[in-house]
Design a protein around this motif. Structure first.
Motif, PDB file in Angstrom:
ATOM      1  N   ALA A  91      51.004  82.245  45.004  1.00 29.68           N
ATOM      2  CA  ALA A  91      50.029  82.603  46.030  1.00 29.68           C
ATOM      3  C   ALA A  91      50.015  81.537  47.117  1.00 29.68           C
ATOM      4  N   ASN A  92      48.846  81.140  47.557  1.00 30.19           N
ATOM      5  CA  ASN A  92      48.718  80.322  48.762  1.00 30.19           C
ATOM      6  C   ASN A  92      48.321  78.883  48.494  1.00 30.19           C
ATOM      7  N   LEU A  93      48.447  78.418  47.261  1.00 32.05           N
ATOM      8  CA  LEU A  93      48.200  77.030  46.924  1.00 32.05           C
ATOM      9  C   LEU A  93      49.530  76.391  46.555  1.00 32.05           C
ATOM     10  N   ILE A  94      49.889  75.297  47.239  1.00 33.91           N
ATOM     11  CA  ILE A  94      51.159  74.657  46.945  1.00 33.91           C
ATOM     12  C   ILE A  94      50.975  73.143  46.908  1.00 33.91           C
ATOM     13  N   ALA A  95      51.896  72.470  46.216  1.00 35.88           N
ATOM     14  CA  ALA A  95      51.941  71.011  46.163  1.00 35.88           C
ATOM     15  C   ALA A  95      53.323  70.564  46.614  1.00 35.88           C
ATOM     16  N   LEU A  96      53.366  69.579  47.504  1.00 42.24           N
ATOM     17  CA  LEU A  96      54.617  69.061  48.034  1.00 42.24           C
ATOM     18  C   LEU A  96      54.855  67.655  47.497  1.00 42.24           C
ATOM     19  N   LYS A  97      56.055  67.402  46.997  1.00 38.18           N
ATOM     20  CA  LYS A  97      56.408  66.075  46.493  1.00 38.18           C
ATOM     21  C   LYS A  97      57.531  65.482  47.336  1.00 38.18           C
ATOM     22  N   ALA A  98      57.621  64.165  47.321  1.00 39.20           N
ATOM     23  CA  ALA A  98      58.717  63.467  47.971  1.00 39.20           C
ATOM     24  C   ALA A  98      59.807  63.204  46.942  1.00 39.20           C
ATOM     25  N   THR A  99      61.051  63.398  47.332  1.00 32.17           N
ATOM     26  CA  THR A  99      62.160  63.157  46.407  1.00 32.17           C
ATOM     27  C   THR A  99      62.774  61.776  46.597  1.00 32.17           C
ATOM     28  N   ASP A 100      62.559  61.132  47.762  1.00 35.64           N
ATOM     29  CA  ASP A 100      63.182  59.833  47.973  1.00 35.64           C
ATOM     30  C   ASP A 100      62.375  58.926  48.909  1.00 35.64           C
ATOM     31  N   PHE A 101      61.056  59.160  48.979  1.00 39.72           N
ATOM     32  CA  PHE A 101      60.228  58.261  49.779  1.00 39.72           C
ATOM     33  C   PHE A 101      58.803  58.291  49.235  1.00 39.72           C
ATOM     34  N   ASN A 102      57.971  57.363  49.687  1.00 33.03           N
ATOM     35  CA  ASN A 102      56.574  57.282  49.288  1.00 33.03           C
ATOM     36  C   ASN A 102      55.779  58.306  50.090  1.00 33.03           C
ATOM     37  N   ILE A 103      55.148  59.245  49.409  1.00 31.67           N
ATOM     38  CA  ILE A 103      54.540  60.379  50.114  1.00 31.67           C
ATOM     39  C   ILE A 103      53.140  60.098  50.647  1.00 31.67           C
TER      40      ILE A 103
END
Length: 478
Positions: free
Chosen positions: A336-348
């Motif tokens: 749906a409309n809830l998402i989480a974004l992560k960093a793969t190679d930097f400090n987010i």
């Protein structure tokens, strides 16, 4: 601030209230991805008028204000219809998702006391992704939370949930969706487990109850999740999220009204009037339920499907855009409309601060169990028109941060002495820690990246101690 000796003029007070809001996040611009739900100017005007019309009416006494009871019954009826509740079911209008969850667990506890008096240490089985309100309810009502790990998509694992159930289990929890990652637990499988063990099963639909039914009817890939699933006994859903009602509008629903009976507080053993409360509060303004009734009838199924379709399209646009942003990735498999974004190679964490300089608000989330630190977005109708601009700024900011950050800085561990001090801190230590770090608890810094990094580097238990005392201090009267 001292209590005023003399009153002040209405216009002066309204001007001061308006000025006080100047440092709040600019939600009306559609650049905030949490906390605010806006269906447009006409809908907002309706909410304000309906709320004001019933602001003074008191839902405490249905014999004095039968209109409040009638509105609540109609709102609950619409909610039950939407999530396919049983005809034998019932529910209660509440002030928010936390109250709905509190009532559900209080009901489960009191029912177990009556029907299973041998259980002296009642347990609640729930995935680690379950909302903090369940743990709050366990703390309030002396229940034992039994947490269970989740899979790589942050969904409950049925076999592990099954294995966690004991003779002391009185209720199991699933989410549709869970807040952190937008994951929908396998409600049908969990329902079968609840039936197998003859226990109550709560589906937390607080954030999904006014969204998933419409997304499903529009043909989006939404698994069965509601009260029509065998084994589901109760469900919480908020109207003031994607129902776009005025805040203070949620409900707890039961498929069996006999279960709801254990929720009611009734007291006549005192010298005053008999007090009978379906929910936590006694006195309650009729404003929230009147505004909720108005917006549900104003929007109808067609209106909500229009808002959900637009929100889903904006979410899909963002998900596709993230695939092309080096260093950024979506966590799990949000439906749906809830998402989480992560960093793969930097400090987010600096990304949240950098986006805020452009007027965007996105919500940092700390690492826990199999979930690394990330940024959460709740994407609603008010964000739709801003999505292209958001994606452009997000792409630019991520590229700039990745260029500026050194790989070793991302991997740098928290100083062992500082970590030990934070891990062993008591509430009384916050002042000393704040002074050492150059932080004024009464006036938090504009950029939170350093504080977020410190908190992310210590245990969740230590975070709770420090953040609890932080809130204790910042709410001290001026």
């Amino acid at each position: 601030m001292k209590f005023p000796v003399q009153g002040r003029q209405k216009q002066e007070l309204l001007q001061q209230l308006s000025a006080t809001k100047q440092f709040d996040v600019p939600w009306s611009e559609g650049k905030v991805f949490a906390y605010v739900y806006d269906a447009g100017e006409e809908a907002m005007d309706l909410l304000e008028q309906a709320f004001t019309m019933y602001m003074t009416e008191n839902g405490l006494d249905p014999t004095s204000f039968p209109s409040c009871m009638q509105l609540e019954k109609e709102v609950i009826g619409m909610a039950m219809d939407l999530v396919n509740a049983s005809e034998n079911g019932s529910g209660t209008f509440t002030s928010g998702g936390t109250e709905s969850i509190l009532l559900s667990l209080k009901t489960a506890r009191d029912r177990a006391r009556d029907l299973q008096p041998h259980i002296t240490q009642p347990e609640i089985v729930l995935p680690v992704t379950a909302h903090a309100a369940f743990f709050k309810a366990c703390q309030y009502f002396d229940l034992i939370p039994v947490t269970v790990e989740v899979d790589d998509n942050f969904r409950a694992i049925p076999e592990k949930m099954d294995a966690a159930i004991t003779d002391n289990t009185i209720l199991m929890v699933g989410s549709a969706p869970s807040y952190g990652h937008g994951a929908i637990d396998p409600i049908e499988d969990l329902g079968q487990i609840a039936l197998k063990h003859n226990i109550l099963f709560h589906v937390d639909c607080c954030v999904g109850g006014m969204y998933l039914p419409f997304a499903k009817s529009l043909g989006y890939d939404i698994p069965n999740f509601d009260m029509g699933v065998p084994g589901v006994t109760q469900l919480s859903m908020d109207f003031h999220k994607w129902g776009y009602a005025a805040k203070g509008a949620s409900c707890i629903l039961y498929n069996d009204a006999d279960v709801r009976r254990y929720q009611i507080f009734s007291h006549a053993n005192w010298t005053g009037y008999a007090v009978i409360n379906p929910g936590v509060t006694s006195t309650k303004s009729g404003g929230p339920v009147a505004a909720c009734w108005a917006i549900l009838n104003y929007m109808g199924r067609e209106g909500y499907e229009r808002l959900v379709d637009a929100s889903q399209a904006a979410t899909i646009k963002l998900l596709k855009a993230v695939e092309g942003i080096d260093g950024l990735a979506v966590m799990g498999d949000p439906k749906a409309n809830l998402i989480a974004l992560k960093a793969t190679d930097f400090n987010i964490f600096p990304l949240a601060d950098e986006m805020k300089t452009r007027g965007w608000y996105i919500q940092p989330q700390f690492s826990f169990e199999n979930s690394q630190e990330n940024l959460h977005l709740s994407i609603g109708y008010h964000n739709v028109e801003q999505m292209d601009a958001f994606i452009a700024d997000l792409t630019e900011m991520v590229a700039a941060l990745r260029s500026a950050q050194h790989a070793e800085a991302k991997q740098q561990a928290l100083d062992p002495q500082i970590k030990a001090m934070l891990e062993n801190a008591t509430p009384q230590d916050l002042g000393k820690i704040s002074a050492m770090l150059g932080i004024d608890p009464s006036n938090p810094p504009e950029r939170m990246e350093d504080i977020n990094a410190l908190l992310n580097g210590i245990s969740a238990d230590s975070r709770e101690v420090l953040l609890g005392e932080f809130i204790n201090q910042i709410y001290m009267p001026a």
